[in-house]
Design an enzyme around this catalytic site. Sequence first.
Site, mmCIF file in Angstrom:
data_model
loop_
_atom_site.group_PDB
_atom_site.id
_atom_site.type_symbol
_atom_site.label_atom_id
_atom_site.label_comp_id
_atom_site.label_asym_id
_atom_site.label_seq_id
_atom_site.Cartn_x
_atom_site.Cartn_y
_atom_site.Cartn_z
ATOM 1 N N ASP A 296 -7.493 10.105 10.331
ATOM 2 C CA ASP A 296 -6.206 10.853 9.689
ATOM 3 C C ASP A 296 -6.779 11.045 8.169
ATOM 4 O OD1 ASP A 296 -4.050 12.181 8.627
ATOM 5 O OD2 ASP A 296 -2.899 10.418 8.446
ATOM 6 N N HIS A 297 -6.710 12.014 7.479
ATOM 7 C CA HIS A 297 -6.876 11.795 5.921
ATOM 8 C C HIS A 297 -5.958 10.961 5.231
ATOM 9 C CE1 HIS A 297 -8.609 15.929 7.255
ATOM 10 N NE2 HIS A 297 -9.830 15.184 6.921
ATOM 11 N N HIS A 463 -0.857 13.653 7.172
ATOM 12 C CA HIS A 463 -0.232 13.910 8.287
ATOM 13 C C HIS A 463 -1.348 14.998 9.112
ATOM 14 C CE1 HIS A 463 3.313 12.347 6.336
ATOM 15 N NE2 HIS A 463 3.413 13.550 5.342
ATOM 16 N N HIS A 464 -2.378 14.499 9.289
ATOM 17 C CA HIS A 464 -3.405 15.100 10.251
ATOM 18 C C HIS A 464 -4.105 14.177 11.344
ATOM 19 C CE1 HIS A 464 -4.624 17.481 6.188
ATOM 20 N NE2 HIS A 464 -3.493 17.740 6.682
ATOM 21 N N PRO A 465 -2.984 13.737 12.204
ATOM 22 C CA PRO A 465 -3.467 12.857 13.178
ATOM 23 C C PRO A 465 -4.436 13.346 14.288
ATOM 24 C CG PRO A 465 -1.296 13.231 13.478
ATOM 25 C CD PRO A 465 -1.743 13.926 11.877
#
Length: 550
Positions: A296-297, A463-465
Site C-alpha cells: 500500500d502507499h 487505500h491502495h492495497p
Amino acid sequence: MGTERVDIEADYVVVGAGSAGCAVAARLSEDPGVTVALVEAGPADDAPMMDVPLAAGRFLGSAYDWGFHSDPEPGLDGRVLALGHGRVLGGSSSINSMVYLRGAPADYDGWARSGADGWSYADVLPYFLRAEDNDRGAGPLHGVGGPVAVSDSRAPHPLTAAFLRAAQQAGYRLLDDLNGPDQDGVGYAQATQRDGLRCSAATGYLRPIAGRPNLTLVLETPVTALLLDGTRAVGVVGRRHGVPTRIRAGREVLLAAGAYHSPQLLMLAGIGPAEHLRRLGIPVVSDLPVGDGLQDHLRLAVSWPARLASLRAELTAEERTAYERHGTLPPMAHAGESAGFIRSAPHLPAPDFHVAGVPCAIGGMLASAGGGLALAGWTTRPTSTGLLRLRSRDPGEQPAIRHGHLRTAEDRRSAVDGVVRMLEIADRPALRDVIAGAPLDGPAGRDPDSVLAWVRRTGVSMHHPCGTCAIGSVVDPELRVAGVEGLRVVDASVIPRIPGANTNATAIMIGERAADLVRGQRRPTARRDVSAAAVSGPVTGDEMPVTDLA
C-alpha cells in the site's frame, strides 16, 4: 456441490462488483452465448451525493465502506489504521477521490521482467485505452468510446493553481499529461468524471447495459465460501438477508473481491499457506503464499490555514440542498486535482515520491477535511510489504491485516526526504502568498529524526492495497490460481509490485485484460459493446435482471 439446492446458475460467477469486477463482467457478457452472475456484498450506488465530487470524503467510514482496520503497525508507533474499501456497487470507484493515474511504463515493464509474461506496458496499454472515454480525444496514449469517462477538471481551485506555481518555483516541470511517457514533474490530474460527476466502474460499465439478459446482478449478498469439487471451483455461497445463497459456475469463478477479501476467500477454501490453514483446522487444497506481499502507499500530509476559501468551505448547505431538490450543482472541484512525481533526493535516477496540492486541510481521511490547504505525498514504490491472515474460520470476521509500512531503510529515507521536498515547495512565494499561518500539524523540524517521528505519528493508508495474490506466486500470468481449476483472481490482488500511482485505473485495466484472458485472447479486440453514451446517476438493482433471492 452434490445434490445441494442451487439458487442461481451462470457460466461465469464474478465475486465483487468493484473496479475490476464491473469491467470483467460487462466484457464477458458481451457474448450472448454465455451467462454471467456478478455478486456484490454491498447495496446499489444510489446514496444522495455519491456522484458529486465534493462529497467524496463523506463515504469513507460510512455504511458504504467495509470498515477494515489494520493490526497495530510497528513502523507507525503501533497505530491502527483505517483501511477504506468500498462496499457498494462500483466498489471503491464509487467512494474514491476519482484520480485517474496509471503509473509509469517502467512499473509494468518491471512486472514483465519479474515473470508476469504479457503484462508489460506495451501489453497493458491497449487495455487502458479500451477502458477510456477521454475528453482529450483519441491518440497513442488515450482512448475514446470506452466505458470509463476520464476528464480534465472543469473548475480548478485557486489553491491547486498556487501549488502548481510553487512547485515550478521549486524547480519542478509543469507537465501537460501525467499519464504521458514523461512523468517527471507536476500537473493537473485527470479524474473519472463525466460532465463534472463521478463516473464509477458501475456507472461506466453497468448502466449502459442495464437489462442485458445474460448478466445477472446480485446485490447485498456477501460471499462466504467458495464451492469446490475436489480441486475445481464450481461456485460460491453467499448470504442474502441471512439466507444461504448458492451460485453455481458452469465454467469459472472469478474473484474480484479486492486485496483483502479475495485472499480471505481463498484461505477459507483451503487455498493458502498450509501451516496457517492447518492451525485453523482448514483442510489444505493448494499450498500457496496467499496473503503475503501486501502493499500500500503511506500518505503523509501537512496542512496549513489558508487565505482563500477551501474546497470544503465551498460545499455549502444551500448548494447541497439545491442539488438534491433541483439537480443544480456546486463547482465540480475535487481533492485530487493535482499530482506530481518528484525525486526525494537529487541523485535518484527517476522520481520516487508522489506529491499533490489539496485545496483543503486534511486529517486522517478526506472525510475530516476542513478549511485550509494541504500538501500530501507518498513513496511511490515502497519496498516494505505486509501480510494478511485469517483470524478464524468465520467468514464474517475481518482478517488480520498488517501492511508493514516503513520496514525498510529505503522507505524511511524516501518518506523523510520526500516530506522535506514538500515543505520546500510550501516555502515558495506562490504558496507563501496563500498560507495564513504555521502548519496545523507538521514536523517539529526538518532534521531526519524530527521528520521520521512525525511520519510515524501521522502517516495513513492511501487505500491502495494490492499484491496479496500476486502473479508468479499465487496466480499465473493468465490469472489462474495454481493447483485449482476453474478459478482466477482478477483484481488488484494480482499486482506483483505496486505501481507508482493511484491504483483504480490499474484495477480497471486488470478487469479488462482478465476478460480477454478468460476468452482465450492475448490482445484486446476492437469491439466496444459497452457504450460510452453519456450516463448519469446510480445503477440500481431494479435496472438489472436481478434474481429474487428473498
